[in-house]
Motif scaffolding. Structure first.
Motif, PDB file in Angstrom:
ATOM      1  N   UNK A 123       0.835  -1.212   0.000  1.00 12.09           N
ATOM      2  CA  UNK A 123       0.000   0.000   0.000  1.00 12.09           C
ATOM      3  C   UNK A 123       0.869   1.261   0.000  1.00 12.09           C
ATOM      4  N   UNK A 124       1.953   1.247   0.753  1.00 10.07           N
ATOM      5  CA  UNK A 124       2.870   2.392   0.786  1.00 10.07           C
ATOM      6  C   UNK A 124       3.482   2.606  -0.595  1.00 10.07           C
ATOM      7  N   UNK A 125       3.922   1.510  -1.209  1.00  6.72           N
ATOM      8  CA  UNK A 125       4.512   1.606  -2.544  1.00  6.72           C
ATOM      9  C   UNK A 125       3.495   2.105  -3.563  1.00  6.72           C
ATOM     10  N   UNK A 126       2.229   1.727  -3.384  1.00  4.79           N
ATOM     11  CA  UNK A 126       1.174   2.163  -4.305  1.00  4.79           C
ATOM     12  C   UNK A 126       0.977   3.673  -4.246  1.00  4.79           C
ATOM     13  N   UNK A 127       1.062   4.248  -3.053  1.00  8.91           N
ATOM     14  CA  UNK A 127       0.930   5.697  -2.910  1.00  8.91           C
ATOM     15  C   UNK A 127       2.084   6.408  -3.610  1.00  8.91           C
ATOM     16  N   UNK A 128       3.286   5.903  -3.408  1.00 10.43           N
ATOM     17  CA  UNK A 128       4.458   6.490  -4.066  1.00 10.43           C
ATOM     18  C   UNK A 128       4.330   6.331  -5.578  1.00 10.43           C
ATOM     19  N   UNK A 129       3.890   5.159  -6.013  1.00  8.60           N
ATOM     20  CA  UNK A 129       3.704   4.888  -7.438  1.00  8.60           C
ATOM     21  C   UNK A 129       2.718   5.869  -8.066  1.00  8.60           C
ATOM     22  N   UNK A 130       1.636   6.155  -7.358  1.00  7.78           N
ATOM     23  CA  UNK A 130       0.636   7.081  -7.886  1.00  7.78           C
ATOM     24  C   UNK A 130       1.268   8.435  -8.192  1.00  7.78           C
ATOM     25  N   UNK A 131       2.041   8.967  -7.251  1.00 12.38           N
ATOM     26  CA  UNK A 131       2.672  10.279  -7.443  1.00 12.38           C
ATOM     27  C   UNK A 131       3.650  10.250  -8.620  1.00 12.38           C
ATOM     28  N   UNK A 132       4.494   9.225  -8.657  1.00 13.78           N
ATOM     29  CA  UNK A 132       5.510   9.143  -9.707  1.00 13.78           C
ATOM     30  C   UNK A 132       4.862   8.917 -11.069  1.00 13.78           C
ATOM     31  N   UNK A 133       3.914   7.996 -11.140  1.00 14.55           N
ATOM     32  CA  UNK A 133       3.276   7.686 -12.425  1.00 14.55           C
ATOM     33  C   UNK A 133       2.458   8.863 -12.949  1.00 14.55           C
ATOM     34  N   UNK A 134       1.790   9.591 -12.059  1.00 11.52           N
ATOM     35  CA  UNK A 134       1.013  10.764 -12.486  1.00 11.52           C
ATOM     36  C   UNK A 134       1.924  11.826 -13.091  1.00 11.52           C
ATOM     37  N   UNK A 135       3.018  12.117 -12.420  1.00 16.12           N
ATOM     38  CA  UNK A 135       3.961  13.114 -12.925  1.00 16.12           C
ATOM     39  C   UNK A 135       4.618  12.629 -14.215  1.00 16.12           C
ATOM     40  N   UNK A 136       4.946  11.344 -14.276  1.00 18.45           N
ATOM     41  CA  UNK A 136       5.576  10.799 -15.472  1.00 18.45           C
ATOM     42  C   UNK A 136       4.634  10.901 -16.674  1.00 18.45           C
ATOM     43  N   UNK A 137       3.362  10.550 -16.468  1.00 22.86           N
ATOM     44  CA  UNK A 137       2.402  10.622 -17.574  1.00 22.86           C
ATOM     45  C   UNK A 137       2.246  12.060 -18.067  1.00 22.86           C
ATOM     46  N   UNK A 138       2.219  12.995 -17.142  1.00 27.79           N
ATOM     47  CA  UNK A 138       2.113  14.409 -17.511  1.00 27.79           C
ATOM     48  C   UNK A 138       3.305  14.818 -18.372  1.00 27.79           C
ATOM     49  N   UNK A 139       4.502  14.377 -17.982  1.00 31.54           N
ATOM     50  CA  UNK A 139       5.700  14.759 -18.731  1.00 31.54           C
ATOM     51  C   UNK A 139       5.817  13.993 -20.044  1.00 31.54           C
ATOM     52  N   UNK A 140       5.283  12.789 -20.114  1.00 27.57           N
ATOM     53  CA  UNK A 140       5.210  12.079 -21.397  1.00 27.57           C
ATOM     54  C   UNK A 140       4.304  12.869 -22.343  1.00 27.57           C
ATOM     55  N   UNK A 141       3.151  13.273 -21.829  1.00 20.05           N
ATOM     56  CA  UNK A 141       2.196  14.044 -22.633  1.00 20.05           C
ATOM     57  C   UNK A 141       2.786  15.372 -23.099  1.00 20.05           C
ATOM     58  N   UNK A 142       3.633  15.978 -22.272  1.00 19.66           N
ATOM     59  CA  UNK A 142       4.283  17.250 -22.625  1.00 19.66           C
ATOM     60  C   UNK A 142       5.483  17.038 -23.546  1.00 19.66           C
ATOM     61  N   UNK A 143       5.927  15.786 -23.683  1.00 13.96           N
ATOM     62  CA  UNK A 143       7.053  15.477 -24.562  1.00 13.96           C
ATOM     63  C   UNK A 143       8.414  15.741 -23.950  1.00 13.96           C
ATOM     64  N   UNK A 144       8.495  15.744 -22.607  1.00 12.20           N
ATOM     65  CA  UNK A 144       9.796  15.995 -21.972  1.00 12.20           C
ATOM     66  C   UNK A 144      10.520  14.707 -21.569  1.00 12.20           C
ATOM     67  N   UNK A 145       9.783  13.613 -21.446  1.00 16.23           N
ATOM     68  CA  UNK A 145      10.427  12.316 -21.204  1.00 16.23           C
ATOM     69  C   UNK A 145       9.927  11.314 -22.240  1.00 16.23           C
ATOM     70  N   UNK A 146      10.654  10.248 -22.402  1.00 16.78           N
ATOM     71  CA  UNK A 146      10.340   9.232 -23.403  1.00 16.78           C
ATOM     72  C   UNK A 146       8.964   8.619 -23.144  1.00 16.78           C
ATOM     73  N   UNK A 147       8.267   8.312 -24.224  1.00 20.15           N
ATOM     74  CA  UNK A 147       6.966   7.667 -24.130  1.00 20.15           C
ATOM     75  C   UNK A 147       7.187   6.187 -23.830  1.00 20.15           C
ATOM     76  N   UNK A 148       6.847   5.796 -22.630  1.00 24.22           N
ATOM     77  CA  UNK A 148       7.008   4.408 -22.188  1.00 24.22           C
ATOM     78  C   UNK A 148       5.977   4.118 -21.108  1.00 24.22           C
ATOM     79  N   UNK A 149       5.704   2.861 -20.830  1.00 21.37           N
ATOM     80  CA  UNK A 149       4.709   2.555 -19.794  1.00 21.37           C
ATOM     81  C   UNK A 149       5.119   3.153 -18.442  1.00 21.37           C
ATOM     82  N   UNK A 150       4.174   3.865 -17.821  1.00 25.48           N
ATOM     83  CA  UNK A 150       4.511   4.527 -16.558  1.00 25.48           C
ATOM     84  C   UNK A 150       4.836   3.523 -15.460  1.00 25.48           C
ATOM     85  N   UNK A 151       4.277   2.311 -15.540  1.00 27.73           N
ATOM     86  CA  UNK A 151       4.634   1.313 -14.525  1.00 27.73           C
ATOM     87  C   UNK A 151       6.121   0.964 -14.605  1.00 27.73           C
ATOM     88  N   UNK A 152       6.688   0.978 -15.816  1.00 28.51           N
ATOM     89  CA  UNK A 152       8.124   0.708 -15.944  1.00 28.51           C
ATOM     90  C   UNK A 152       8.959   1.878 -15.450  1.00 28.51           C
TER      91      UNK A 152
END
Length: 195
Positions: A123-152
């Motif tokens: 559950x703790x890891x899931x909370x951390x994952x949510x924050x990281x994956x949300x920010x990663x998806x936002x930056x993928x959409x903005x084109x600042x990081x590579x398009x890849x599965x956020x879980x990876x």
């Protein structure tokens, strides 16, 4: 309802036991630490431990939950809704440094712990994952990081951090591996995912 002096003292004792357990689990190992060790280190009777935590598993679960709440609080203090992925990863490292010995033992011994403790850890890891994956998806959409599965993106980050923490005796035998290598790990990781 106003707390009585006894209720306040009971809560303070419980907090003291959780802090002592966190410290001892980090120093000696989760599986190697017994409730009697915690009682002695906390300078309370063995019965006092059991009056707050009926079983050793209850104490372990409460300690992991307490760690998760403190880490979550720390992340929220360091972040806001507009935080970049780099800021979230840096906040993650900062939060882990505060609890590094306990978290390292948790990483190393997790597979051997009771299922309830494992579930709390997940559950703790899931909370951390949510924050990281949300920010990663936002930056993928903005084109600042590579398009890849956020879980990876999350799992690769966690693997890197956990590898260093679980091998801290090799990388930083006399201190915090995250204090020594955290910035280097962050910059290396960002270089792998940025465009």
């Amino acid at each position: 309802m106003t707390e009585t002096k006894r209720q306040k003292q009971k809560m303070m004792t419980k907090i003291h036991l959780l802090e002592t357990a966190t410290k001892l689990f980090g120093e000696k190992g989760i599986l190697a630490t017994k409730t009697i060790d915690i009682a002695k280190a906390a300078m309370v009777s063995h019965g006092t431990v059991f009056s707050h935590f009926p079983t050793q598993e209850d104490l372990l679960n409460a300690t992991i939950e307490n760690f998760g709440e403190k880490l979550g609080t720390r992340l929220h203090e360091l972040l806001d809704d507009n935080s970049s992925l780099a800021e979230i990863l840096n906040a993650h490292i900062t939060g882990l440094i505060e609890f590094e010995p306990f978290c390292t033992r948790l990483i190393i011994e997790r597979r051997l712990l009771p299922s309830t403790a494992k579930d709390t850890y997940v559950m703790i890891q899931s909370i951390i994952s949510f924050h990281i994956c949300s920010a990663a998806q936002k930056e993928i959409d903005e084109g600042t990081i590579k398009n890849q599965p956020v879980n990876l993106i999350f799992n690769t980050w966690l693997s890197l951090i956990h590898y260093y923490m679980s091998n801290s005796d090799l990388f930083s035998p006399d201190g915090s591996v995250l204090e020594q290598y955290g910035e280097q790990l962050l910059q290396h990781y960002l270089s792998l995912i940025r465009l």
